[in-house]
Design an enzyme around this catalytic site. Structure first.
Site, short mmCIF file in Angstrom:
data_model
loop_
_atom_site.label_atom_id
_atom_site.label_comp_id
_atom_site.label_asym_id
_atom_site.label_seq_id
_atom_site.Cartn_x
_atom_site.Cartn_y
_atom_site.Cartn_z
N TRP A 49 57.67 10.32 16.49
CA TRP A 49 57.47 10.06 15.06
C TRP A 49 56.52 11.10 14.48
CZ3 TRP A 49 55.71 6.60 18.88
CH2 TRP A 49 54.34 6.67 19.13
N SER A 61 56.65 0.33 19.01
CA SER A 61 57.18 0.20 20.37
C SER A 61 56.44 -0.96 21.04
CB SER A 61 56.89 1.46 21.18
OG SER A 61 57.57 2.55 20.63
N ASP A 117 61.37 9.42 21.92
CA ASP A 117 61.12 8.49 20.81
C ASP A 117 59.86 9.02 20.13
OD1 ASP A 117 60.89 6.40 19.10
OD2 ASP A 117 60.74 4.82 20.61
N CYS A 130 57.34 10.08 24.36
CA CYS A 130 57.09 9.23 23.20
C CYS A 130 55.78 9.65 22.54
CB CYS A 130 57.02 7.76 23.64
SG CYS A 130 56.75 6.66 22.25
P1 NAP Z 1 46.03 11.26 19.20
O1 NAP Z 1 44.87 10.49 19.68
O2 NAP Z 1 45.98 11.94 17.89
O3 NAP Z 1 46.47 12.36 20.27
C1 NAP Z 1 46.51 12.06 21.65
C2 NAP Z 1 46.25 13.29 22.46
O4 NAP Z 1 47.32 14.22 22.27
C3 NAP Z 1 44.96 13.99 22.03
O5 NAP Z 1 44.25 14.34 23.18
C4 NAP Z 1 45.49 15.21 21.31
O6 NAP Z 1 44.60 16.29 21.41
C5 NAP Z 1 46.73 15.49 22.10
N1 NAP Z 1 47.63 16.45 21.48
C6 NAP Z 1 47.55 17.01 20.26
N2 NAP Z 1 48.54 17.92 20.10
C7 NAP Z 1 49.24 17.94 21.24
C8 NAP Z 1 50.38 18.67 21.69
N3 NAP Z 1 50.97 19.57 20.93
N4 NAP Z 1 50.84 18.44 22.93
C9 NAP Z 1 50.25 17.53 23.72
N5 NAP Z 1 49.17 16.81 23.36
C10 NAP Z 1 48.68 17.00 22.12
O7 NAP Z 1 47.29 10.31 19.29
P2 NAP Z 1 47.80 9.21 18.29
O8 NAP Z 1 46.67 8.60 17.54
O9 NAP Z 1 48.68 8.35 19.04
O10 NAP Z 1 48.64 10.05 17.24
C11 NAP Z 1 49.54 11.02 17.66
C12 NAP Z 1 50.28 11.54 16.44
O11 NAP Z 1 51.18 10.57 16.00
C13 NAP Z 1 49.37 11.90 15.29
O12 NAP Z 1 49.87 13.09 14.73
C14 NAP Z 1 49.56 10.78 14.32
O13 NAP Z 1 49.48 11.22 12.99
C15 NAP Z 1 50.96 10.33 14.64
N6 NAP Z 1 51.10 8.89 14.46
C16 NAP Z 1 52.00 8.50 13.57
C17 NAP Z 1 52.19 7.19 13.39
C18 NAP Z 1 53.23 6.78 12.39
O14 NAP Z 1 53.40 5.63 12.19
N7 NAP Z 1 53.95 7.69 11.79
C19 NAP Z 1 51.49 6.23 14.09
C20 NAP Z 1 50.57 6.66 15.04
C21 NAP Z 1 50.39 8.02 15.21
P3 NAP Z 1 43.70 16.88 20.23
O15 NAP Z 1 43.62 15.83 19.16
O16 NAP Z 1 42.38 17.13 20.87
O17 NAP Z 1 44.36 18.12 19.78
#
Ligand code: NAP
Length: 673
Positions: free
Chosen positions: A672, A454, A670, A625
């Site tokens: 993933w 994005s 949006d 998102c």
């Molecule tokens: P992140 O740092 O893992 O998470 C951001 C915040 O969201 C953290 O404070 C986390 O808390 C919280 N959170 C966890 N579960 C939640 C829920 N059910 N409802 C609301 N908030 C919640 O964020 P990120 O690094 O952007 O990654 C987010 C997710 O997207 C991960 O699962 C990652 O594997 C996935 N991702 C995928 C891709 C891809 O290309 N497929 C790329 C980037 C990220 P806690 O951690 O303390 O529980």
């Protein structure tokens, strides 16, 4: 990219094509030289043939039905693929059918007129197989959009598909709300139009083990085909779609990573697209996390000369490059000179839909770096094709064990490849006597796919640039192997190279359905924890710029979440400055700064009355998102709860309210996984 850019100097630019040289010679008789002219003509022919579109003998036949009839082909396999898996499954089915002697063809719906589909029934013993993935929020993949539109528009009171035999294998991910919607739609609509579901539809779940799902369906399907088509003998051993030509001496022109058009990386000309990406220069590359051991990159790309336009919410597609060290290691292990220039060309009896599996002629280095996915987990058909190239019986037995049909074989494959996270190099290392020909490896590996991000900037504020916000997710497999995403690890490797020619990446824009309302007076609620904040940074910038220019802008509310205020509060200063300027209502959930977790959904709950008022009375648009697995689902449930509680509605009525928001494009997700 360094390799590509260095080569420019020796190969010359495409603007100085042999044709322009020829014209120069003809127009200036003093340089008249017959030998030179002839040489230039030969060069031009070679140049044009290398530039030619890569779809097979399309020019010989008016359409795919004519071609199938002329080639006595019975089965048409259509694939709708976004990341390559559906395309891979489809070509495996093609090979299976070829092995049985059932002449078949693989068709990309994007390249063919789907209105002709019903004519397939004129072919005796015909069958249409649809191997289609569902993308995003229940959408068809980009290449299957035409197929989807055609079926959507077809009137069911006219049974145009009557007597047409078909089957479907659909791919999806249970994390998403609209699981396998595209495959289910194709199945349902084909039947409504009179089609005959010849063999049951199969479904694969990418959140679990899609290879397993496909193998189980395929085994049953192939047995069915054996019976129906009365197959008594089958081809054993290798079936090749492509043969290799080694260019010696090396041709004057070869690809250096261009996805489609030779020379498009040397001479950059708009419009830029998936076939002609723009090579953007990285002008800034910095870490956004201020503590902890995780990482999130902020990258800025210069698009000054590209005439690229994008809107808030759009995605930027990045065409990655594989790890140089890994490419070298594969070259060493297979004992090949990586600078050899080759072409892989469809064999005479090939059913492949392309003349070349990737742009050719190219060096092995270019193919391994730009065109094939060397980090993908090898599938069973790849491992099967390797068996005959093991000289040690133990290695052969291991491959036979992990590719055996039935539950035991699938479990062995799961352990050997998935649990261990083995890529092609790991397989070659685990089986020391395995020495396959490189061209077979290249034919069998999936194509390297672009990665979408994005865009986290608005053109109104960040004129001439595209910003990317990408977290790097390193992981360790159950057997202790380290892994990380191809694109993010490549982008990370460019951090210390900003300002050099190496820090250049091929990109193009992909339109998205996540858009701020056209009328900026409409309030918006954005929920974007973690990297989910990326498109909302663009929304906020955009609406702030509109406000500064005197426009009436409605409330801009963001629910952001991170673990710790001091570690991963992305763009903290910038967000706080928008709050100070009264351009943003910011709510942040720090999940790990206190004993109990606080998430964005908890803050939505706290603000329930306001959220309801914004949605109901002020007609706010609601955006989500980020993580699809848990966050987007939890937010959805919280929204239903808020509507029930503050809108005083029953659950079915709350669901109706949300459905209506979605249908009007006022609730867009949006997400993933
Ligand atoms: P992140 O740092 O893992 O998470 C951001 C915040 O969201 C953290 O404070 C986390 O808390 C919280 N959170 C966890 N579960 C939640 C829920 N059910 N409802 C609301 N908030 C919640 O964020 P990120 O690094 O952007 O990654 C987010 C997710 O997207 C991960 O699962 C990652 O594997 C996935 N991702 C995928 C891709 C891809 O290309 N497929 C790329 C980037 C990220 P806690 O951690 O303390 O529980």
């Amino acid at each position: 990219m360094a390799e590509n850019i260095d080569r420019d100097a020796t190969v010359g630019s495409a603007s100085e094509s042999p044709l322009s040289l020829l014209l120069q010679l003809v127009l200036s008789p003093s340089k008249w030289d017959v030998v030179t002219i002839l040489l230039v003509v030969v060069l031009y022919v070679a140049y044009r043939s290398a530039q030619k579109d890569q779809s097979t003998d399309a020019h010989l036949y008016a359409n795919f039905i004519d071609k199938m009839k002329a080639k006595d082909q019975k089965v048409a396999i259509f694939y709708g693929s976004q990341t390559g898996t559906a395309g891979d499954f489809a070509s495996r089915l093609l090979k299976d059918l070829r092995r049985m002697g059932i002449s078949s063809t693989l068709l990309d719906p994007e390249d063919h007129d789907m209105k002709l589909l019903s004519n397939l029934k004129d072919i005796e013993d015909h069958l249409a197989i649809f191997v289609v993935a569902t993308y995003g929020e229940g959408d068809p993949t980009d290449n299957a959009r035409g197929l989807f539109d055609f079926l959507t528009e077809a009137e069911t009171d006219e049974p145009i598909m009557e007597g047409l035999r078909f089957t479907v294998f659909s791919l999806g991910n249970k994390t998403y709300e609209h699981y396998n919607l595209m495959g289910r739609f194709v199945d349902k609509k084909m039947r409504e139009l009179g089609g005959d579901l010849f063999f049951r539809r199969g479904e694969g779940d990418d959140d679990a083990n899609i290879e397993d799902d496909f193998l189980a369906w395929r085994e049953e399907f192939l047995d069915f085909m054996r019976e129906k088509y009365n197959i008594t003998a089958e081809h054993v051993g290798q079936l090749r779609e492509y043969e290799q030509i080694v260019h010696d001496p090396a041709p004057a022109y070869s690809f250096i990573g261009e996805p489609h058009k030779l020379g498009s990386f040397r001479t950059q000309r708009p419009p830029f697209s998936n076939k002609n990406p723009y090579i953007g220069k990285i002008t800034a590359h910095r870490e956004l996390h201020t503590g902890g051991d995780r990482s999130c990159m902020h990258i800025e790309l210069d698009i000054k000369d590209a005439k690229i336009k994008y809107s808030p919410g759009d995605h930027v597609a990045v065409q990655p490059v594989n790890n140089t060290r890994m490419v070298e290691q594969i070259g060493e292990r297979l004992n090949i000179d990586l600078d050899t220039i080759v072409s892989l060309t469809a064999t005479e009896d090939s059913c492949a839909s392309k003349v070349n599996p990737f742009p050719c002629p190219s060096s092995y280095r270019t193919i391994l770096s730009h065109y094939v996915d060397i980090c993908a987990l090898p599938r069973t058909n790849f491992l099967e094709s390797m068996i005959e190239y093991c000289t040690e019986d133990s290695d052969k037995q291991e491959l036979l064990r992990v590719t055996a049909s039935g539950d035991a074989g699938r479990a062995a494959y799961n352990d050997f490849i998935r649990v261990s996270g083995r890529d092609v190099l790991d397989v070659l290392t685990a089986l020391p006597s395995l020495m396959p020909p490189i061209d077979l490896v290249l034919e069998m590996l999936p194509r390297l796919q672009v990665r979408y991000y994005s865009i986290s900037s608005s053109l109104r504020v960040c004129d001439n640039s595209i910003h990317i916000t990408a977290s790097t997710h390193d992981y360790i497999t159950q057997t202790g192997r380290h892994g990380s995403g191809v694109t993010t690890s490549w982008l990370r490797s460019l951090q210390g190279k900003v300002g050099t020619d190496e820090a250049r990446i091929p990109v193009y824009i992909r339109k998205s359905t996540l858009r701020p309302p056209l009328r900026c007076a409409i309030p918006i609620i954005m929920v974007g924890p973690g990297t989910g904040v990326a498109p909302f940074r663009a929304f906020i910038q955009d609406r702030h710029a509109l406000k500064e220019s005197g426009k009436m802008v409605g409330e801009t509310r963001l629910y952001f979440g991170c673990r710790h205020k001091s570690e991963d509060f992305l763009y903290q200063e910038e967000m706080e400055s928008y709050v100070e300027k009264d351009s943003l209502n910011l709510r942040v959930a720090y999940s790990r700064d206190q004993p109990e977790k606080i998430y964005v959904s908890d803050l939505l709950n706290e603000d329930g009355a306001e959220v309801w008022d914004l949605l109901n009375r002020q007609h706010a648009h609601f955006y989500v998102c980020g993580d699809a697995k848990a966050m987007a689902k939890d937010v959805h449930l919280m929204l239903l709860k808020i509507i029930q509680q503050h809108g005083e509605r029953s659950l079915p009525d709350a669901e109706k309210f949300v459905k209506s928001l979605k249908q009007r494009g006022h609730y867009v997700v949006d997400a993933w996984s």
